[in-house]
Design an enzyme around this catalytic site. Sequence first.
Site, short mmCIF file in Angstrom:
data_model
loop_
_atom_site.label_atom_id
_atom_site.label_comp_id
_atom_site.label_asym_id
_atom_site.label_seq_id
_atom_site.Cartn_x
_atom_site.Cartn_y
_atom_site.Cartn_z
NE ARG A 42 40.19 17.53 5.05
CZ ARG A 42 41.40 17.14 4.67
NH1 ARG A 42 42.40 18.03 4.68
NH2 ARG A 42 41.62 15.90 4.29
CG ASP A 57 -1.80 1.21 1.32
OD1 ASP A 57 -1.81 2.00 0.36
OD2 ASP A 57 -2.47 1.38 2.35
CD GLU A 74 36.18 15.82 0.72
OE1 GLU A 74 35.94 15.23 1.78
OE2 GLU A 74 37.21 16.50 0.53
CD GLU A 102 35.76 12.78 11.70
OE1 GLU A 102 36.11 13.84 12.25
OE2 GLU A 102 36.12 12.50 10.54
NE ARG A 141 35.58 19.92 3.53
CZ ARG A 141 36.09 18.96 4.30
NH1 ARG A 141 36.49 17.82 3.75
NH2 ARG A 141 36.18 19.12 5.61
CD GLU A 148 35.08 9.95 7.90
OE1 GLU A 148 35.89 9.71 6.98
OE2 GLU A 148 34.89 11.09 8.37
CG HIS A 189 33.18 15.46 4.08
ND1 HIS A 189 34.29 15.38 4.87
CD2 HIS A 189 32.40 16.42 4.62
CE1 HIS A 189 34.21 16.24 5.86
NE2 HIS A 189 33.07 16.89 5.73
CD GLU A 220 35.52 11.10 3.32
OE1 GLU A 220 35.41 12.13 4.02
OE2 GLU A 220 36.53 10.86 2.64
CD GLU A 245 32.25 13.34 9.82
OE1 GLU A 245 33.41 13.61 9.42
OE2 GLU A 245 31.46 14.21 10.24
#
Length: 451
Positions: free
Chosen positions: A322, A57, A340, A194, A342, A201, A250, A137, A139
């Site tokens: 970063r 359903d 990447e 982390e 982030r 992670e 990320h 990645e 976390e």
Amino acid sequence: MTSGNLTTAEEHVLEEIEEKDVDFLRLQFTDILGTVKNVSVPARQAEKAFREGIYFDGSSIEGFVRIQESDMRLKPDPETFAVLPWRTNEESAAARMICDVINTSTGEPFEGDPRYVLKQALERAKEMGYTVNAAPEPEFFLFEEDEEGRATTKTNDAGGYFDLAPKDLASDVRRDIIYGLENMGFEIEASHHEVAEGQHEINFEYDDALSTADNVGTFRTVVRAIAAEHDLHATFMPKPIARINGSGMHTHISLFTEDGENAFHDGDDEFDLSDTAKSFLAGILDHADAITAISNPTVNSYKRLVPGYEAPVYVAWSDRNRSALIRRPAARTPAASRIELRSPDPSCNPYLALAVMIHAGLDGIEKDLEAPDPVRENIYEFDEAKREEYGIDTLPANLGEAVEALEADEAMLEALGDHVSEKFIEAKKQEFGDYIVEVSEWELDRYLETF
């Protein structure tokens, strides 16, 4: 058990069910908001599931269909068969397969199925001569449970980034999670503690984008189940504790050509990135605000996306640091050249998040967009005037702003399709509206006795 027109992969699944004494199958799919759902059937129904599908359903699933359009059918993907590591004993086991959702009235894929939305993005890439690889990645935090088994926000360790035991008391839990994932076919690259206390992670190998999205849903399920066996609660909530780093996801992404070459690599370029990669990157930057509504889909997501906690809030790219939204990670081989993103967090629907990233990047390639110069300085240290000088915008400050950006971005609405975009926006407007009218403990503590 096998006969007729089953595929080789389907026949192999039926053989595995017998060999591994599987009693029950969980047929999994994902709703628009990213919650994994499942229909459990006896394993003897596997052949029927392959031949006819399993009906359910759809009106009971968030954002699927209205009551008068409720009949849906699950079509299992045999390539996703895996025995569940926490349901195995000496006598029997349970397994899961991830399913596509079929509209029974038309026999066609249901346009509101997030897996179908991603498949459409991959079809667009294929038409342009590319396949898509991705690696997230995700976390997460591990918290203790109270005496009644409910989640708290008390961490069971005091570890920090890459700490070893005894501070990292959850290393045994991570080990069991890794064993469980490997038993389900994951190739684990690394795991570590982390930055924040209780935060972890586990990275798994690059894969095609559809398998990657499937894997994210499986990953979250396995982590929660095995944490519970240790009397811990695993959460992928982006910011469960104030004033410490939140949990991100990320996401690394690259395109490959039909002959297996990495379309993102150019050894003659200063950054080892091809013009294709730079246009793809520029497309993501161009649609970043709308993407954020999908990749950061909760009110809580924007408690993570604030300056000062290593979260990327500035719409720029870098080959070094970063602090930018997009980073070009170091690549040991041409095949590893990638970008990447982030900003995503692990509360997102991985199918929809990857779909909008891919469409945005392909839009950049089709329009031959030029990437801005990379920002090699720490943007976190820029004041507003310097950010304006560099032309660096900031991501939406809250879910309401992000949804408005999504509504204004025709390319991203088209990427999601009419059904998903309408239902997603409707749900998120309601969520943000509910949040706006709530009075928090912070407000009571600050204002109740002051005014």
